[in-house]
Scaffold this active site. Structure first.
Site, PDB file in Angstrom:
ATOM      1  N   HIS A  97       0.910  -1.190  -0.038  1.00 43.56           N
ATOM      2  CA  HIS A  97      -0.018  -0.060   0.248  1.00 43.56           C
ATOM      3  C   HIS A  97       0.956   1.157   0.056  1.00 43.56           C
ATOM      4  O   HIS A  97       2.039   1.267   0.880  1.00 43.56           O
ATOM      5  CB  HIS A  97      -0.864   0.089   1.376  1.00 43.56           C
ATOM      6  CG  HIS A  97      -1.699  -1.091   1.346  1.00 43.56           C
ATOM      7  ND1 HIS A  97      -2.645  -1.558   0.312  1.00 43.56           N
ATOM      8  CD2 HIS A  97      -1.993  -2.243   2.108  1.00 43.56           C
ATOM      9  CE1 HIS A  97      -3.241  -2.664   0.813  1.00 43.56           C
ATOM     10  NE2 HIS A  97      -2.820  -2.886   1.911  1.00 43.56           N
ATOM     11  N   GLU A 115      -1.758  -0.250   8.148  1.00 46.26           N
ATOM     12  CA  GLU A 115      -2.773  -1.093   8.850  1.00 46.26           C
ATOM     13  C   GLU A 115      -2.281  -2.033   9.730  1.00 46.26           C
ATOM     14  O   GLU A 115      -0.864  -2.052   9.875  1.00 46.26           O
ATOM     15  CB  GLU A 115      -3.344  -2.037   7.659  1.00 46.26           C
ATOM     16  CG  GLU A 115      -2.513  -2.827   6.868  1.00 46.26           C
ATOM     17  CD  GLU A 115      -3.163  -3.518   5.511  1.00 46.26           C
ATOM     18  OE1 GLU A 115      -4.155  -3.150   5.140  1.00 46.26           O
ATOM     19  OE2 GLU A 115      -2.461  -4.336   4.924  1.00 46.26           O
ATOM     20  N   HIS A 172       2.950  -7.513   1.634  1.00 47.49           N
ATOM     21  CA  HIS A 172       2.283  -8.620   2.562  1.00 47.49           C
ATOM     22  C   HIS A 172       1.176  -9.461   2.062  1.00 47.49           C
ATOM     23  O   HIS A 172       0.652  -8.874   0.932  1.00 47.49           O
ATOM     24  CB  HIS A 172       1.689  -7.640   3.755  1.00 47.49           C
ATOM     25  CG  HIS A 172       0.576  -6.692   3.397  1.00 47.49           C
ATOM     26  ND1 HIS A 172       1.217  -5.586   3.000  1.00 47.49           N
ATOM     27  CD2 HIS A 172      -0.448  -6.734   3.243  1.00 47.49           C
ATOM     28  CE1 HIS A 172       0.030  -4.992   2.541  1.00 47.49           C
ATOM     29  NE2 HIS A 172      -1.080  -5.842   2.896  1.00 47.49           N
ATOM     30  N   ARG A 192      -1.417  -4.693  -6.445  1.00 44.07           N
ATOM     31  CA  ARG A 192      -0.867  -6.123  -6.402  1.00 44.07           C
ATOM     32  C   ARG A 192       0.340  -6.476  -6.898  1.00 44.07           C
ATOM     33  O   ARG A 192       0.418  -5.884  -8.193  1.00 44.07           O
ATOM     34  CB  ARG A 192      -2.063  -6.914  -7.329  1.00 44.07           C
ATOM     35  CG  ARG A 192      -3.399  -7.214  -6.348  1.00 44.07           C
ATOM     36  CD  ARG A 192      -4.338  -8.200  -7.265  1.00 44.07           C
ATOM     37  NE  ARG A 192      -5.497  -7.866  -6.631  1.00 44.07           N
ATOM     38  CZ  ARG A 192      -6.435  -7.178  -7.388  1.00 44.07           C
ATOM     39  NH1 ARG A 192      -6.138  -6.923  -8.614  1.00 44.07           N
ATOM     40  NH2 ARG A 192      -7.769  -6.782  -7.042  1.00 44.07           N
TER      41      ARG A 192
END
Length: 315
Positions: A97, A115, A172, A192
């Site tokens: 991200h 996150e 991740h 992705r």
């Protein structure tokens, strides 16, 4: 108002989803490929709705825009956090991200996405992809171009109760057989890197974002050190998992009766197990596994009673 805001989640179907959200939380899910419960969300791609009190029927986004006083007048232009429960019935794509600066420029002003994950449940021997082995950008690009995924990706074992902090820029992926509560910035931007060459029902592969991934990935990988801090008092054990730039996240293990003073502009809470009662200004609200609520700014003190585990966060 002086009352909690209980919320109706939004469910998102995913290629890797399953039925754990129904099996474990008794949610009414749209299909047996349900991957995400957006439990506390003001994001336009899926907004939670208030189900109680004077604001019943309002979305979090509407309350943020029209009643900022509920959130202590917090200055963010959008509701800043998003709580999800993820059912990884199959491997998620390997992803990364962007941070706020990159997302603002490249994703129409969207927030970046830092996150964290609390492992609610997982299969025996479950693992996840967390980080990579490349020492330089050249090595990173070379391993991607040559498809050397086994050499590039770091895999680590997971077990129920584990907590992982995942800053923007971290490669991740949750892997098959994990059920996770995620606290994140309110963003829906994912790049992705690799998707195992799998195809959807129509035979299409999913879009990859290699160029953007290379631009935003932290190289070399840096492990975010999590040192949980536990405080015990009458009726509750509070574990602080992380206190970081965008959010702080705690686990409350309630066993009996406990009282709290609200020292934040607002708090987000999710009941992961058990049941009990929340008391605010003499009013009682029953709590059960799968409930999600916000404690707004005007809830100055509150009490909880019962036997239950909650994940709680604030900005």
């Amino acid at each position: 108002m002086n009352q909690p805001l209980f919320l109706q989640p939004v469910f998102q179907e995913r290629i890797w989803g399953g039925t754990a959200l129904k099996d474990q939380f008794n949610y009414d899910i749209p299909s047996d490929k349900t991957g995400e419960c957006w439990a506390i969300s003001g994001h336009p791609n899926g907004q939670s709705t208030v189900v109680n009190g004077e604001f019943a029927g309002k979305t979090i986004g509407e309350l943020w825009n029209e009643h900022r006083e509920l959130f202590g007048g917090h200055p963010s232009p959008v509701f800043p956090l998003l709580t999800k429960i993820l059912d990884a019935n199959a491997d998620l794509s390997v992803q990364v991200h962007p941070d706020d600066t990159y997302a603002k420029e490249h994703e129409n002003g969207e927030l970046g996405k830092t996150e964290c994950w609390y492992i609610i449940d997982c299969d025996e021997g479950a693992e996840m992809i967390f980080g990579h082995t490349a020492g330089t950008k050249e090595e990173f690009v070379s391993k991607i171009e040559n498809g050397e995924w086994d050499e590039l990706l770091r895999r680590i074992p997971v077990k129920p109760g584990d907590f992982f902090y995942v800053p923007s820029g971290t490669i991740h992926a949750l892997c098959k057989g994990t059920l996770v509560l995620e606290t994140q910035q309110s963003s829906d931007t994912t790049y992705r890197v690799y998707d195992y060459d799998r195809r959807d029902a129509e035979g299409n592969t999913r879009e990859l974002h290699i160029e953007k991934s290379i631009e935003v990935t932290t190289i070399p990988h840096r492990n975010a050190d999590v040192k949980p801090f536990v405080e015990k008092s009458d009726g509750v054990e509070v574990t602080k998992f992380v206190e970081a730039e965008y959010f702080s996240v705690y686990k409350w293990q309630v066993d009996g009766y406990a009282s709290f003073v609200q020292d934040q502009p607002f708090q987000l809470a999710s009941v992961l197990d058990g049941e009990g009662t929340l008391k605010v200004q003499g009013e009682s609200y029953s709590l059960k596994k799968g409930d999600h609520f916000i404690l707004p700014a005007d809830v100055e003190t509150f009490e909880v009673e019962g036997k239950m585990d909650l994940i709680v966060s604030h900005v």
